[in-house]
Design a protein around this motif. Structure first.
Motif, PDB file in Angstrom:
ATOM      1  N   ASP A 195     -20.794-202.838 -56.606  1.00 56.41           N
ATOM      2  CA  ASP A 195     -21.437-202.604 -57.903  1.00 56.41           C
ATOM      3  C   ASP A 195     -22.387-203.747 -58.253  1.00 56.41           C
ATOM      4  O   ASP A 195     -23.496-203.523 -58.757  1.00 56.41           O
ATOM      5  CB  ASP A 195     -20.379-202.464 -58.999  1.00 56.41           C
ATOM      6  CG  ASP A 195     -19.629-201.142 -58.932  1.00 56.41           C
ATOM      7  OD1 ASP A 195     -20.070-200.243 -58.199  1.00 56.41           O
ATOM      8  OD2 ASP A 195     -18.594-201.014 -59.618  1.00 56.41           O
ATOM      9  N   ALA A 196     -21.962-204.980 -57.988  1.00 55.64           N
ATOM     10  CA  ALA A 196     -22.820-206.132 -58.274  1.00 55.64           C
ATOM     11  C   ALA A 196     -24.061-206.110 -57.389  1.00 55.64           C
ATOM     12  O   ALA A 196     -25.165-206.447 -57.843  1.00 55.64           O
ATOM     13  CB  ALA A 196     -22.043-207.426 -58.078  1.00 55.64           C
ATOM     14  N   ASP A 197     -23.897-205.710 -56.121  1.00 58.37           N
ATOM     15  CA  ASP A 197     -25.042-205.632 -55.210  1.00 58.37           C
ATOM     16  C   ASP A 197     -26.042-204.575 -55.684  1.00 58.37           C
ATOM     17  O   ASP A 197     -27.266-204.786 -55.617  1.00 58.37           O
ATOM     18  CB  ASP A 197     -24.580-205.306 -53.800  1.00 58.37           C
ATOM     19  CG  ASP A 197     -23.855-206.471 -53.135  1.00 58.37           C
ATOM     20  OD1 ASP A 197     -23.996-207.604 -53.625  1.00 58.37           O
ATOM     21  OD2 ASP A 197     -23.144-206.234 -52.136  1.00 58.37           O
ATOM     22  N   ARG A 198     -25.541-203.450 -56.156  1.00 63.22           N
ATOM     23  CA  ARG A 198     -26.437-202.402 -56.658  1.00 63.22           C
ATOM     24  C   ARG A 198     -27.188-202.876 -57.904  1.00 63.22           C
ATOM     25  O   ARG A 198     -28.374-202.594 -58.082  1.00 63.22           O
ATOM     26  CB  ARG A 198     -25.650-201.120 -56.945  1.00 63.22           C
ATOM     27  CG  ARG A 198     -25.042-200.493 -55.710  1.00 63.22           C
ATOM     28  CD  ARG A 198     -24.179-199.296 -56.031  1.00 63.22           C
ATOM     29  NE  ARG A 198     -24.971-198.104 -56.324  1.00 63.22           N
ATOM     30  CZ  ARG A 198     -24.433-196.910 -56.587  1.00 63.22           C
ATOM     31  NH1 ARG A 198     -23.116-196.763 -56.621  1.00 63.22           N
ATOM     32  NH2 ARG A 198     -25.219-195.872 -56.850  1.00 63.22           N
ATOM     33  N   ALA A 199     -26.495-203.614 -58.758  1.00 64.90           N
ATOM     34  CA  ALA A 199     -27.150-204.150 -59.950  1.00 64.90           C
ATOM     35  C   ALA A 199     -28.211-205.173 -59.564  1.00 64.90           C
ATOM     36  O   ALA A 199     -29.289-205.229 -60.165  1.00 64.90           O
ATOM     37  CB  ALA A 199     -26.114-204.778 -60.879  1.00 64.90           C
ATOM     38  N   SER A 200     -27.922-206.001 -58.558  1.00 63.93           N
ATOM     39  CA  SER A 200     -28.909-206.978 -58.094  1.00 63.93           C
ATOM     40  C   SER A 200     -30.171-206.288 -57.601  1.00 63.93           C
ATOM     41  O   SER A 200     -31.294-206.725 -57.875  1.00 63.93           O
ATOM     42  CB  SER A 200     -28.317-207.828 -56.963  1.00 63.93           C
ATOM     43  OG  SER A 200     -27.240-208.611 -57.413  1.00 63.93           O
ATOM     44  N   LEU A 203     -32.152-204.776 -60.678  1.00 66.34           N
ATOM     45  CA  LEU A 203     -32.738-205.754 -61.599  1.00 66.34           C
ATOM     46  C   LEU A 203     -33.542-206.831 -60.867  1.00 66.34           C
ATOM     47  O   LEU A 203     -34.114-207.713 -61.533  1.00 66.34           O
ATOM     48  CB  LEU A 203     -31.634-206.409 -62.429  1.00 66.34           C
ATOM     49  CG  LEU A 203     -30.810-205.444 -63.292  1.00 66.34           C
ATOM     50  CD1 LEU A 203     -29.641-206.180 -63.936  1.00 66.34           C
ATOM     51  CD2 LEU A 203     -31.663-204.776 -64.348  1.00 66.34           C
ATOM     52  N   THR A 204     -33.556-206.765 -59.536  1.00 66.82           N
ATOM     53  CA  THR A 204     -34.238-207.772 -58.710  1.00 66.82           C
ATOM     54  C   THR A 204     -33.848-209.182 -59.143  1.00 66.82           C
ATOM     55  O   THR A 204     -34.695-210.065 -59.317  1.00 66.82           O
ATOM     56  CB  THR A 204     -35.770-207.595 -58.742  1.00 66.82           C
ATOM     57  OG1 THR A 204     -36.255-207.748 -60.087  1.00 66.82           O
ATOM     58  CG2 THR A 204     -36.170-206.222 -58.235  1.00 66.82           C
ATOM     59  N   ALA A 205     -32.567-209.391 -59.350  1.00 68.37           N
ATOM     60  CA  ALA A 205     -32.028-210.686 -59.751  1.00 68.37           C
ATOM     61  C   ALA A 205     -30.589-210.771 -59.257  1.00 68.37           C
ATOM     62  O   ALA A 205     -29.933-209.752 -59.042  1.00 68.37           O
ATOM     63  CB  ALA A 205     -32.071-210.854 -61.271  1.00 68.37           C
ATOM     64  N   GLU A 206     -30.101-211.987 -59.074  1.00 70.75           N
ATOM     65  CA  GLU A 206     -28.732-212.160 -58.589  1.00 70.75           C
ATOM     66  C   GLU A 206     -27.733-211.762 -59.673  1.00 70.75           C
ATOM     67  O   GLU A 206     -27.802-212.226 -60.808  1.00 70.75           O
ATOM     68  CB  GLU A 206     -28.495-213.608 -58.177  1.00 70.75           C
ATOM     69  CG  GLU A 206     -27.110-213.845 -57.585  1.00 70.75           C
ATOM     70  CD  GLU A 206     -26.880-215.284 -57.154  1.00 70.75           C
ATOM     71  OE1 GLU A 206     -25.895-215.538 -56.442  1.00 70.75           O
ATOM     72  OE2 GLU A 206     -27.698-216.141 -57.539  1.00 70.75           O
ATOM     73  N   VAL A 207     -26.803-210.882 -59.296  1.00 67.50           N
ATOM     74  CA  VAL A 207     -25.754-210.433 -60.208  1.00 67.50           C
ATOM     75  C   VAL A 207     -24.405-210.792 -59.594  1.00 67.50           C
ATOM     76  O   VAL A 207     -24.131-210.452 -58.436  1.00 67.50           O
ATOM     77  CB  VAL A 207     -25.835-208.913 -60.462  1.00 67.50           C
ATOM     78  CG1 VAL A 207     -24.698-208.466 -61.390  1.00 67.50           C
ATOM     79  CG2 VAL A 207     -27.186-208.540 -61.071  1.00 67.50           C
TER      80      VAL A 207
END
Length: 267
Positions: A195-200, A203-207
């Motif tokens: 999920d964090a990878d998909r958000a990254s 958003l083109t940012a580290e999540v």
């Protein structure tokens, strides 16, 4: 008497006092946090200040509204149906329970209600960070029917939080495996990281990935998880102590991007 009315409103946990004409049109508003009275026109300046006098708590700046930032312009242009900011904690569970309520009499509690209560507890804790410069989105939908339970954006960076109801149960974490009570271990941390990878990507940012344990009796880290922070709901205020990653303008810009439903269609 000027005939002006003062109407208090709340938005994102902040109070604004609007000054309205008898026909309901706004001509000014008082932002307590910014200590500023914003005038849409200068012709009623004295009347506006007279109407607001009982509410002013100290020296204030008076003048036209500030020019909207790019993030504010993006928010203003966002269609209400595409705005995720109004989502409540546990929004997906609330909708599911409304559409398909559990039978009135059942032997065991509906697990959806336990999940809802856990997300609401987490959501309240995250919303409490608003005063420290954090912005939170709840129940962010992803393609394929998945969702990010909570997305927190603040001075300490971006965090995708997955909530695990663990009321009075022992939680054992060994690598990617999470064991809740006497249940079979599950590779839950794979899901949390994904999920964090998909958000990254969206958003083109580290999540950063976070697993939130709500109400556990005990937590055992048999093997420390890689790339996933594990917190209880009582430890969530620790996020407010993180900083030095994002400036306030960056927080607002990322929040404006994340609240747009269309941002998540490509992940």
């Amino acid at each position: 008497m000027s005939g002006l009315r003062v109407i208090p409103t709340w938005r994102h946990g902040q109070e604004r006092l609007y000054v309205c004409l008898p026909d309901g049109r706004n001509i000014a508003w008082y932002d307590r946090e910014a200590a500023r009275v914003n005038l849409l026109g200068d012709d009623r300046r004295d009347d506006v200040l007279e109407a607001l006098a009982p509410f002013l708590t100290g020296p204030v700046a008076v003048g036209p509204p500030p020019v909207p930032t790019p993030a504010e312009l993006a928010r203003l242009s966002l269609h209400p149906d595409d705005d995720l900011a109004p989502n409540r904690p546990g929004e997906a569970h609330l909708i599911a329970l409304d559409r398909d309520p559990a039978p009135a009499h059942r032997l065991r509690p509906d697990p959806r209600r336990r999940a809802l209560a856990a997300e609401q507890t987490t959501g309240r804790a995250l919303d409490g960070l608003d005063g420290a410069g954090w912005r939170t989105l709840h129940s962010v939908p992803l393609p394929g029917g998945d969702r990010i339970h909570h997305l927190a954006i603040g001075p300490g960076g971006l965090f995708a939080l997955h909530v695990l109801p663990a009321r009075r149960q022992r939680v054992r974490i060994a690598g990617p495996l999470v064991t809740l009570g006497r249940r079979e271990p599950r590779p839950l941390l794979h899901r949390v990281r994904a999920d964090a990878d998909r958000a990254s990507y969206a958003l083109t940012a580290e999540v950063h990935a976070v697993l939130v344990l709500v109400g556990p009796a005990d937590t055992v880290l048999a093997a420390p998880p890689r790339e996933v922070r594990v917190l209880t709901d009582e430890e969530l205020p620790e996020l407010a102590r993180l900083g030095g990653v994002l400036k306030p303008a960056d927080v607002e810009a990322l929040h404006a991007m994340a609240r747009d439903r269309n941002t998540w269609l490509r992940v």
